[in-house]
Design an enzyme around this catalytic site. Sequence first.
Site, PDB file in Angstrom:
ATOM      1  N   TYR A 295     -37.761  70.569  -5.193  1.00  0.00           N
ATOM      2  CA  TYR A 295     -38.656  71.673  -5.566  1.00  0.00           C
ATOM      3  C   TYR A 295     -38.868  71.656  -7.078  1.00  0.00           C
ATOM      4  CZ  TYR A 295     -40.616  76.394  -4.924  1.00  0.00           C
ATOM      5  OH  TYR A 295     -41.433  77.503  -4.847  1.00  0.00           O
ATOM      6  N   TYR A 345     -49.048  73.920  -5.446  1.00  0.00           N
ATOM      7  CA  TYR A 345     -47.923  74.854  -5.306  1.00  0.00           C
ATOM      8  C   TYR A 345     -48.120  75.644  -4.018  1.00  0.00           C
ATOM      9  CZ  TYR A 345     -44.950  78.936  -6.305  1.00  0.00           C
ATOM     10  OH  TYR A 345     -44.020  79.944  -6.243  1.00  0.00           O
TER      11      TYR A 345
END
Lengths: 391, 328, 129
Positions: A295, A345
């Site tokens: 991430y 995102y």
Amino acid sequence: MTGGIGGEAAIAGIGATEFSKDSGRTELRLATECVSAALADAGLSASDVDGLVTFTMDGNAEIALARELGIPELTFFSRIHYGGGAAAATVQQAAMAVATGMADVVVAYRAFNERSGSRFGQVSSSVAQQANTSGVDNGYHYPAGLATPAATVAMVAQRYLHDYGASSEDFGRIAVTARARAATNPHAWFHGKPITLADHQASRWVAEPLHLLDCCQESDGGVALVVTSAERARDLRRPPAVIAGAAQGSGPDQYVMTSYYRDDLAGLPEMGVVGRQLWRQSGRTTSDVDVAVLYDHFTPYVLMQLEELGFCGRGEAKDFVADGRLDLDGQLPLNPHGGQLGEAYIHGMNGIAEAVRQLRGTAANQVAGAETALVTAGTGVPTSGLVLTVP
Amino acid sequence: MTAATDGRSTATDAGRRIEEAAREIAGAGASAPDPARDPVNQAMINNWVEAIGDANPVYTDPAAAAASVHGELVAPPAMTQVWTMRGLHGARPDDDPLRRMTELLDEAGYTSVVATNSTQTYHRYLRPGEHVAASAVLEGVVGPKRTALGDGWFVTTRTTWYVGDEAVAEMTFRILKFRPPEPQDPGNSDDGTRTADAAPVLRPVVTRDNAFFWEGLRDGELRIQRWGGTLRHPPGPMPPDGDLEAEPDYVVAAGTGTVYSFLVHHHPPVPGKRLPFVLALVELDEGVRVLGELHDVDPDEVHIGLAVAASFDRIDDDLTLPAWTVRS
Amino acid sequence: MTITAGTELPPLTVEATPTFVVASALATRDFQDVHHDRDAAVARGSQDIFLNILTDTGLVQRFVTDWAGPDALVRSVDLRLGVPCYAGDELTFTGRVAEVDGDEVTVSVSGTDSLGEHVSATVRIEVTA
């Protein structure tokens, strides 16, 4: 091996909308599109679905999605808290539901207009003043002016630089790697737009020591993942991505983005909690990982994850990421889709889809012979992770 | 990160009135087609291409235009909206939805305006001599949203241009009508506490567990919760050893400590703050960490280990925030 | 011309002089004072007069057709404004072909000035060769 999901469940389908800065449609419409695409990918239909999982933050109620898609009955629905930390945990919840027989086909989804609608990168008074313990926690930070995700990370990053003698350029190498991958991924927002370390250093400050190019993009879009039993998945359209490990983690003295009161500020112990479980459940180690999808909302936390997950020692990530180790043909290919810095995102869910493509051998930037993929979820918050393997 | 919901959760009666009016205006449908002052004409095209610097010959050179896909001179598509602009003294017609919505938001205090989006679709190119008319409908009004410019409403209209009955172009146009923030003028009062712009500051959630902390700040005390011999910050309802019988009290910190970590905030704007500003996580001499703004310092001079002293940012009668200054 | 996805357009730099800001505002028949009256613009919270959105639409169209040629048909311009472009600044457009679908070409355009991204746009053109 005790505990864990033990390969009983698999991801059988993935689906996504386009990734944009202004989708031009509602979040519910995005959710229906990505779930429909994931079901089509798996060769299943809405009537096969009996479970739905998403993030607490997602604006689309499971029942609204079920209505739109024509899912007749749901026997399982669940939500995971803590922002992007939920990503891999949605798959964990789905896998647990499937493994325990609570549901047969569970779809994990996340869809939002994060760029054209309510932007996480801006100051939000409703977050600061929510009437619960998180609102109380935020009282020590937001009113003082610590009010954006980038700022919360900058505080930790500064201490990391100090404790380990790292530099902004070490953060920058993560951004350069991500943009290099995105440059050759047609689905990435930054397709065809690589950057150099000099670009990174020249980009404006957002929250010093973080430059603009240390921060991920803001995006509109949706991603969905279809989870079913490994046995059923074998008979479906696509080769399954078997869930060999799935874990959540919260660490000592945990806060949401502001775990500033721990003895050691320059770490992400919650990711250590996740990592230890993943290796134990899957029976694999760091050396088995063919591709890592970590991430990357902010570059410093990628370095710290490498340390917490055991790829290198504390403070050693700056050396680990040098010399092309994270390149496609390197020892640990990182975020071949370009990550959230380069692709989009979508709160970590696009990274899980990428791991599945890598195991299928269908990724835009394919790692040759990838058989084991590691995926992590949002950092700085209670988080989660997955180890996925070929059947 | 926790939920970033939109501003609707704080919608007031005024907000609901704006939403109701918007529904009514949208429900009224499209305005009557309003003709442009002039037909599409070469003089205005020439002015436009001169200003924009567009050398495309299909707009100005009859021979080149005749040889092009158009076969004759055409107007730049980007001029479509220009034909029906109101001009120097023109006013929007009474039934224009943008005019009605603008008046309403002006009355509600959202007096400033900025265009944010324009999506134009051109069905065909216009030719000199054609006369266009525009008709507009209100597509949506969303707010109040907190933006970098101030709180405001996004107003979206859809305009269609006609030649006769033929729709030749369309545009979705979005503006932000916002309330400009009050100018900030933080000053120092006589007792050395700092006053700041009260209205937009985010406020802490005060509970029985932490009320002593916020009360202390109002009195100029930095209070740290104490359970027997153990200090804890931020405070909570339980001691470290889990003794349900224990009662906390507090110590007043000496107010001295060192910077444990810090950041310099540049972007985006934060209510009540001037950019850039320094936030410091300070380790007090008592051993706990407390976060606050570090004032009156060159950001380049801040470093981990810097000695600081507590100060107090008085926001208003109810709220004072902990802050720091460099200790000399 | 062969157009393929990923092709970069030649950049275009426009000096946003006060004369340019005023001339383009008037040529687009936009008489809002913030586009020609510096005192009025400052009183409304701006640092100077600034470009109007109709000019942005025009510049974006020009930037794409300068590259695509006079026979390219502009079908749509979708633009989003970011930071203002004040008089005295320099505006640089960059662009990239995002998609090619038969005759239809989609171009992503970005215009930046000293404050950051002033405009981002998607322009759809039709190129019949």
